[in-house]
Motif scaffolding. Structure first.
Motif, PDB file in Angstrom:
ATOM      1  N   CYS A 152     -39.685  -3.287   1.393  1.00  0.00           N
ATOM      2  CA  CYS A 152     -39.119  -3.019   0.071  1.00  0.00           C
ATOM      3  C   CYS A 152     -37.940  -3.940  -0.190  1.00  0.00           C
ATOM      4  CB  CYS A 152     -38.682  -1.555  -0.016  1.00  0.00           C
ATOM      5  SG  CYS A 152     -37.756  -1.174  -1.511  1.00  0.00           S
ATOM      6  N   SER A 154     -35.718  -3.743  -2.613  1.00  0.00           N
ATOM      7  CA  SER A 154     -34.492  -3.084  -3.101  1.00  0.00           C
ATOM      8  C   SER A 154     -33.580  -2.652  -1.971  1.00  0.00           C
ATOM      9  CB  SER A 154     -34.852  -1.859  -3.935  1.00  0.00           C
ATOM     10  OG  SER A 154     -35.666  -2.230  -4.997  1.00  0.00           O
ATOM     11  N   CYS A 155     -34.170  -2.155  -0.897  1.00  0.00           N
ATOM     12  CA  CYS A 155     -33.334  -1.625   0.176  1.00  0.00           C
ATOM     13  C   CYS A 155     -33.450  -2.468   1.435  1.00  0.00           C
ATOM     14  CB  CYS A 155     -33.724  -0.179   0.478  1.00  0.00           C
ATOM     15  SG  CYS A 155     -35.414  -0.014   1.071  1.00  0.00           S
ATOM     16  N   CYS A 171     -33.903   5.309  -0.955  1.00  0.00           N
ATOM     17  CA  CYS A 171     -34.074   4.223  -1.913  1.00  0.00           C
ATOM     18  C   CYS A 171     -35.080   4.665  -2.974  1.00  0.00           C
ATOM     19  CB  CYS A 171     -34.574   2.990  -1.170  1.00  0.00           C
ATOM     20  SG  CYS A 171     -35.258   1.737  -2.269  1.00  0.00           S
ATOM     21  N   CYS A 174     -38.672   2.673  -3.171  1.00  0.00           N
ATOM     22  CA  CYS A 174     -39.756   2.879  -2.193  1.00  0.00           C
ATOM     23  C   CYS A 174     -39.816   4.325  -1.751  1.00  0.00           C
ATOM     24  CB  CYS A 174     -39.572   1.961  -0.996  1.00  0.00           C
ATOM     25  SG  CYS A 174     -38.074   2.348  -0.068  1.00  0.00           S
TER      26      CYS A 174
HETATM   27 ZN   LIG Z   1     -36.625   0.701  -0.698  1.00  0.00          ZN
END
Ligand SMILES: [Zn+2]
Ligand SMILES: [Zn+2]
Length: 355
Positions: A152, A154-155, A171, A174
């Protein structure tokens, strides 16, 4: 698979505005949501259609393509997977629906087993053919191809939210898993499990009655957990026993009742009467002068019960003839007079004083 018209699915006009679409989608999704229609396959089907229609019409870009291409429109060529539907719902409703518990167990199943009264009297083995949902072996119940997952962005794969929230620290991109699903599993099509026909042997103990329940552990459905969750235990199979009606016996707990029609001659003169038992027949002796309605108890010839075997009660009941030949009518009239019937003659003399 032929697709239904998305506007028709939502029941809106082609020129419906985004607000109206969203309102209709929310109403329908609430109505058919699986959480509110547990075990209702029709509602689940409707729910998926609604979600699929919303997936396209709720997105202005997809909608304009769909409006131009109509039935030829294809996004991925497949309806959204259960996980995509869940994502869409989370977006549309926020926290309205509980997330499916990570350890939610598989569903229990029921099977109705009909046995005869004779079978219920003894322990028997029966073969059942059932259909249950079992974990897909190709994707091990994940619904995608784990080897093709991407971390993922984003994280960075940690699964933790960068900005700490009050209630959730996972997060949101995900859902705390740290990776994005890969392409849907090509064997189960992302459903995580597949139907399996299974043949089971079940031991039905002696003495079962209609309503008896046998539990076969772990013979229900495997769980289909939310994406990335492990899922709980496999459900159980409940075998509901039904004992079919019997032509000769009625059942009262472990006792059996048999009603035997007899002739007046048999009652008056006595007779050896052949009566049914669960495993065949036996003979009971009617003494001369047996009254109609008398019961004979045969100890231990009933069904197995909690406190030993029940009894068989045989009740004899006179059958009054309705069609007699002339000579038999005369013979009866001659033979059966008040003098051979003491109670009848008592009654007659009591009645005389009234006339
Ligand atoms: Zn994530
Ligand atoms: Zn699979």
């Amino acid at each position: 698979m032929a697709r239904r018209d998305y506007y028709e699915v939502l029941g809106v006009k082609k020129n419906a505005g985004p607000d109206e679409l969203k309102k209709v989608f929310r109403t329908l999704a609430l109505k058919y949501h699986p959480d509110r229609n547990e075990g209702n396959a029709e509602a689940e089907q409707r729910f998926r259609e609604v979600a699929e229609a919303w997936d396209v019409l709720g997105d202005p870009e997809k909608r304009s393509r769909y409006d131009r291409l109509g039935p030829l429109y294809t996004d991925s060529g497949r309806p959204p997977s259960p996980d995509q539907v869940n994502d869409m719902l989370r977006e549309a409703f926020g926290g309205l629906f509980r997330r499916r518990r990570a350890d939610a167990p598989g569903e229990d199943l029921t099977y109705t087993l009909t046995v005869t009264l004779e079978e219920a009297a003894q322990t028997i083995d029966r073969t059942l053919v059932i259909q249950r949902q079992v974990r897909c072996v190709r994707c091990v119940g994940t619904g995608d191809h784990p080897e093709n997952r991407t971390s993922c962005a984003s994280c960075g794969g940690s699964g933790k939210s960068a900005t700490r929230r009050v209630f959730r620290t996972e997060c949101p991109a995900c859902d705390g898993k740290g990776y994005k699903p890969a392409a849907r599993c090509d064997r189960c099509n992302g459903e995580k499990r597949l139907p399996l026909e299974e043949t089971l042997r079940v031991k039905v103990p002696a003495g079962v009655a209609t309503g008896s329940k046998l539990r076969l552990r772990q013979k229900g459905n495997d769980p289909a957990p939310a994406y990335g969750a492990a899922g709980g235990p496999t459900g159980d199979l409940y075998v509901l026993v039904q004992v079919s009606e019997h032509a000769l016996f009625k059942r009262r707990g472990p006792d059996l009742l048999a009603e035997v029609p007899v002739t007046l001659a048999e009652l008056a003169l006595g007779a050896d009467l052949v009566v049914p038992t669960l495993d065949g027949t036996t003979t009971i002796r009617l003494p001369p002068g047996t009254p109609s309605g008398k019961s004979f108890r045969l100890n231990g010839r009933g069904l197995p019960g909690e406190s030993g075997k029940g009894d068989l009660h045989v009740r004899v009941e006179v059958e009054t003839p309705t069609e007699l030949p002339a000579d038999a009518r005369l013979a009866l009239l001659a033979a059966l007079t008040a003098s051979t019937h003491p109670r009848r003659s008592e009654y007659q003399s009591a009645m005389k004083v009234r006339r």
